[in-house]
Design an enzyme around this catalytic site. Structure first.
Site, PDB file in Angstrom:
ATOM      1  N   ALA A 177       0.829  -1.209   0.000  1.00 45.76           N
ATOM      2  CA  ALA A 177       0.000   0.000   0.000  1.00 45.76           C
ATOM      3  C   ALA A 177       0.862   1.258   0.000  1.00 45.76           C
ATOM      4  CB  ALA A 177      -0.928  -0.005   1.214  1.00 45.76           C
ATOM      5  N   TYR A 178       1.949   1.239   0.755  1.00 46.68           N
ATOM      6  CA  TYR A 178       2.806   2.420   0.856  1.00 46.68           C
ATOM      7  C   TYR A 178       3.551   2.672  -0.458  1.00 46.68           C
ATOM      8  CZ  TYR A 178       6.607   5.471   2.404  1.00 46.68           C
ATOM      9  OH  TYR A 178       7.490   6.512   2.529  1.00 46.68           O
ATOM     10  N   GLN A 179       4.248   1.640  -0.983  1.00 46.71           N
ATOM     11  CA  GLN A 179       5.021   1.844  -2.200  1.00 46.71           C
ATOM     12  C   GLN A 179       4.133   2.184  -3.391  1.00 46.71           C
ATOM     13  OE1 GLN A 179       7.611  -1.846  -1.753  1.00 46.71           O
ATOM     14  NE2 GLN A 179       9.110  -0.428  -2.588  1.00 46.71           N
ATOM     15  N   SER A 181       1.220   3.764  -3.396  1.00 49.92           N
ATOM     16  CA  SER A 181       0.695   5.127  -3.305  1.00 49.92           C
ATOM     17  C   SER A 181       1.790   6.166  -3.552  1.00 49.92           C
ATOM     18  CB  SER A 181       0.031   5.349  -1.940  1.00 49.92           C
ATOM     19  OG  SER A 181       0.954   5.132  -0.879  1.00 49.92           O
ATOM     20  N   LYS A 182       2.981   5.943  -2.982  1.00 51.81           N
ATOM     21  CA  LYS A 182       4.079   6.884  -3.216  1.00 51.81           C
ATOM     22  C   LYS A 182       4.527   6.837  -4.674  1.00 51.81           C
ATOM     23  CE  LYS A 182       5.958   8.999  -0.318  1.00 51.81           C
ATOM     24  NZ  LYS A 182       5.698  10.355   0.259  1.00 51.81           N
TER      25      LYS A 182
END
Length: 841
Positions: A177-179, A181-182
């Site tokens: 989810a983090y990678q 979205s970034k």
């Protein structure tokens, strides 16, 4: 030294000339998002020092205002704009306000972000993980850039995107989810750069390596990797603002990106092994709905093994895990063989490891762990042979804090009996109710409580633990007499007894909440406490809360676990507590909030007269602590304070460390190891960050039974409290669900109003409750104890105005009653029922 060299090699920082930064930003308007903490805060402070007009944006309004105030005090120009960038309407309103007040934005530092590391198996019922992460890391920044672009294309500007080097390398397990979205925002920004470049809008992307912030803190492995402090990383932002390059990356990002492209065929098997031998962080586990058994992939033994593996580095640093001789190991094994899973086993293991260390220090002197273990064994023999105590029977303890309470509790535990600690503040009728609900086979009591026992109608077996100044009773009635008989203890019980903790009784008769001690229930909270308080084996503990309360009892267990001296005093006095800290070289203090306040109420010269330099950790809990008290205590004693949250129903749920409290004085922190915490709505569904809901807690310490059992959801127990999580995972308590006031259709939580009233210099204490109102359903009434130096004339109207200026009007009390005292339990909880009864008299 080696760590600093490694940090410098892997993640080099950047230092810029002050003059260069001043030339780049002086007189210009710079918007910094995520400016309340970490890199955003450090960047804003540095740009303001260089002469920029800094506009601060973040969700946390209180901390944002604090940062802006400090910048202005240092001579800089700063303006705070609290906003949730994941809310489209909030972004539109923000940009309109910024442009109306400042005309243009010269530089946008897009720094706001949300970290997310959690395996997909824990996200099957948490789609909010994705919507929130994408909202903060992708859609929010896109909305902000799009809203600012018309002005920037007209006047020129510079967009600095604080991204992560993770978007340039292979996607890592648990970081999806983090990678994603970034990476989405990075690709979008790169795609529009050619479109806006000719209009004078430059774009720089910072592919940051690891930065040590609140976002990285919940992932323990991050603490061991090379990284930068926020102030060091801010140098890279300054370089971006000065030079306006297309991108800035760590030196290794390019080779890592090339390696990623060349090794796609073998990445999946390799990363599968990485996933297999790594694990989710405690905070990732804590906020899932998985029960402990599901999380660890097995029963209690597997869970204990997992917790110990996770906590091993902490225990090594604390001196708990260390090489042991064969004789010590045999003694530890004997303690477990004799006592099974019980509090007595903790004392027995400590006696095997540290026999000569002080175990208990009270007004009668000191006992070593060997002496304590011997006395407990003899007392267990006496209670078994003389009073037939064993499994299925209950030993009630009505004692103040001293060795007798410890010995009686450990002996009952060793015999497999149920332990019922009794509140020493109970009057006769309330004690009678409790004994009727939980009939004991015998009571161990201090002699001073004989009258209240008689008033309660108790006529059963009584053994005295602490004799008064009157005529001595017959020796067979005392603990010392039973111990002196040196009777052999019976064999180990087949199963452990329960510890029955009484609820505080703030809303009615106290209820007994029983739980069976288990390694799985104790190890996680104990490891978390050791870690977040920085405790070490052998540290002297001053346990000020009553031992009959769950908070005092768990702190006693922590002292036994660490082989530390438990320093006990029968009554609490703030000045005497400081004297004891000085004389006993106390390293750790447990104190309920009202005790902290009494310490802070001492004259400054009296506090400073005592040497408290040995004090490294102070844990408070048992009742809400005022944010103003937190800040004052940290200012007076340094970064030593931690705040724990739990209840009789759920045990210990969260702990906030000193850094958490300095950043957010009202927080109760993050979940302890192995304890899931969820915020659910009235239908049992998870709510997003910032939304108030019911607090549900799991883990092996959750109550195994309760009269009038608490609600459950997916194996978690309703704590009875309402609260919310912020975007970093910190928990905040908004109030008790049964204390919530509905006035004119609006929900009001008394604690928010009470904290605001208590922060007023004319107020020493405050309580707020709702009473029936024919027009609004309920109206708010405040009870206020004026400060000793405050005048009372017109104080009620002053305080009403004080609330109206800072909170919505419906949260302002209609009436303010000045009183001499707020009724509270021994742990400091407000007795609202008593206040309401006083209104009807």
């Amino acid at each position: 030294m080696r760590r600093r060299v490694l940090d410098a090699l892997v993640n080099p920082s950047w230092t810029v000339a002050d003059a260069a930064l001043e030339n780049a930003v002086r007189g210009r308007t710079v918007l910094v998002t995520g400016a309340s903490f970490g890199l955003g805060e450090a960047t804003a402070r540095g740009l303001a020092r260089a002469g920029a007009r800094v506009l601060l944006v973040a969700r946390s309004a209180g901390k944002l205002a604090e940062v802006a105030d400090e910048i202005r005090r240092d001579g800089g120009e700063a303006h705070a704009y609290p906003a949730d960038l994941s809310d489209p309407d909030a972004v539109a309103a923000l940009v309109d306000k910024l442009l109306a007040e400042h005309g243009r934005i010269d530089v946008l530092v897009s720094n706001a972000g949300k970290s997310m590391r959690r395996s997909v198996a824990l996200q099957t019922d948490r789609f909010s993980d994705f919507t929130r992460t994408i909202g903060v890391n992708y859609l929010g920044p896109v909305r902000l850039v799009i809203a600012l672009l018309p002005s920037m294309r007209e006047h020129g500007g510079h967009i600095v995107n604080v991204s992560t080097a993770g978007v340039r390398i292979f996607p890592g397990p648990r970081w999806g989810a983090y990678q994603a979205s970034k990476g989405a925002f990075d690709i979008w920004l790169r795609s529009i750069t050619p479109e806006i470049r000719r209009d004078g809008v430059a774009v720089t992307t910072l592919y940051m390596g690891l930065i040590y912030t609140r976002m990285s803190a919940p992932t323990p492995v991050m603490r061991r990797l090379p990284g930068l402090a926020p102030e060091q990383a801010a140098g890279l932002v300054y370089r971006a603002v000065i030079d306006r390059p297309r991108a800035i990356s760590p030196w290794w990002a390019g080779p890592a990106e090339l390696l990623t492209l060349m090794t796609r065929g073998v990445q999946a098997p390799f990363l599968s092994q990485v996933y297999r031998f790594s694990r989710d962080t405690p905070s990732a586990l804590a906020f899932t709905g998985a029960t402990p058994e599901r999380r660890v992939g097995g029963g209690q033994a597997a869970q204990v093994a997992r917790l110990l593996r996770t906590g091993a580095p902490v225990l090594r640093r604390a001196g708990v895990v260390a090489p042991l001789s064969l004789g010590t190991l045999r003694g530890m094994a004997r303690a477990f063989q004799e006592n099974g899973v019980s509090l007595a086993t903790l004392a027995g293991i400590a006696a095997a490891r540290w026999p000569g260390r002080v175990a208990v220090a009270d007004e009668r002197g000191r006992l070593t762990y060997r002496e304590l273990d011997d006395r407990v064994r003899c007392l267990a023999g006496g209670l078994s042979r003389r009073h037939a105590i064993g499994p299925g029977r209950t030993v009630a303890v009505l004692c103040r804090n001293h060795r007798g309470f410890v010995e009686a509790s450990l002996a009952a535990s060793a015999l497999g009996a149920d332990l019922l600690p009794l509140n020493t503040e109970f009057p006769g009728p309330q004690l009678a109710q409790t004994l009727d609900r939980h009939p004991p086979a015998m009571i161990v009591a201090d002699e001073e409580f004989r009258p209240v026992l008689a008033d309660a109608g108790y006529a059963g077996p009584l053994v005295l633990a602490w004799e008064g100044d009157g005529p001595s009773p017959a020796k067979e009635q005392t603990l010392d007499a039973l111990i002196a008989q040196d009777l052999p203890a019976p064999p180990r019980p087949e199963k452990p007894g329960r510890v029955v903790i009484l609820s505080s009784g703030t809303t009615g008769a106290p209820k007994g909440i029983g739980r069976t001690p288990s390694p799985a229930g104790l190890i996680g909270p104990l490891i978390s406490a050791v870690d977040r308080l920085g405790l070490r084996s052998g540290d002297p503990f001053l346990i000020a809360p009553p031992l009959f309360h769950g908070f005092g009892l768990i702190y006693l267990a922590l002292a036994l676990f660490l082989g530390s001296p438990a320093v006990l005093r029968r009554r609490f006095d703030a000045g005497d507590a400081l004297r004891v800290i000085e004389e006993e070289k106390v390293a750790a203090l447990a104190a309920v909030p009202v005790m902290l306040q009494r310490i802070m109420d001492l004259p400054q010269d009296e506090r400073s007269a005592r040497d408290t330099s040995s004090l490294r950790a102070v844990l408070t809990g048992g009742a809400p602590v005022r944010p103003a008290t937190v800040t004052a205590f940290l200012d007076a004693f340094g970064p030593v304070l931690a705040n724990g949250y739990g209840s009789s129903e759920v045990g210990i749920a969260t702990i906030a460390g000193p850094a958490d409290l300095r950043a957010a004085p009202g927080t109760v922190g993050r979940p302890v190891l192995g304890v899931p915490v969820r915020i659910l709505d009235h239908r049992g569904r998870p709510v997003p960050a910032g939304t108030t809901g019911r607090i549900f807690v799991g883990g092996a310490m959750a109550a195994t039974d309760r009269a009038g059992s608490a609600a459950r959801a997916d194996g978690l127990v309703d704590s009875g409290d309402l609260g919310h999580l912020d975007e970093t995972g910190l928990l905040f308590i908004d109030g008790r669900s049964d204390d919530m006031i509905v006035s004119g259709g609006e929900n009001v939580f008394p604690q928010e109003v009470e904290d605001l009233l208590a922060a007023h210099p004319a107020v020493a204490d405050a309580a707020v409750l709702g009473v029936p109102d024919p027009d609004f359903g309920q109206r708010l009434i405040a009870f206020v104890v004026p400060a000793a130096t405050a005048g009372t004339a017109g104080l009620d109207e002053t305080l009403k105005g004080h609330v109206k200026k800072r909170l919505a009007r419906y949260k302002a009390p209609r009436e303010v009653h000045l009183v001499a005292e707020i009724p509270r339990t021994p742990t400091g909880k407000i007795l609202r029922r008593t206040l309401k009864e006083g209104l009807t008299v």
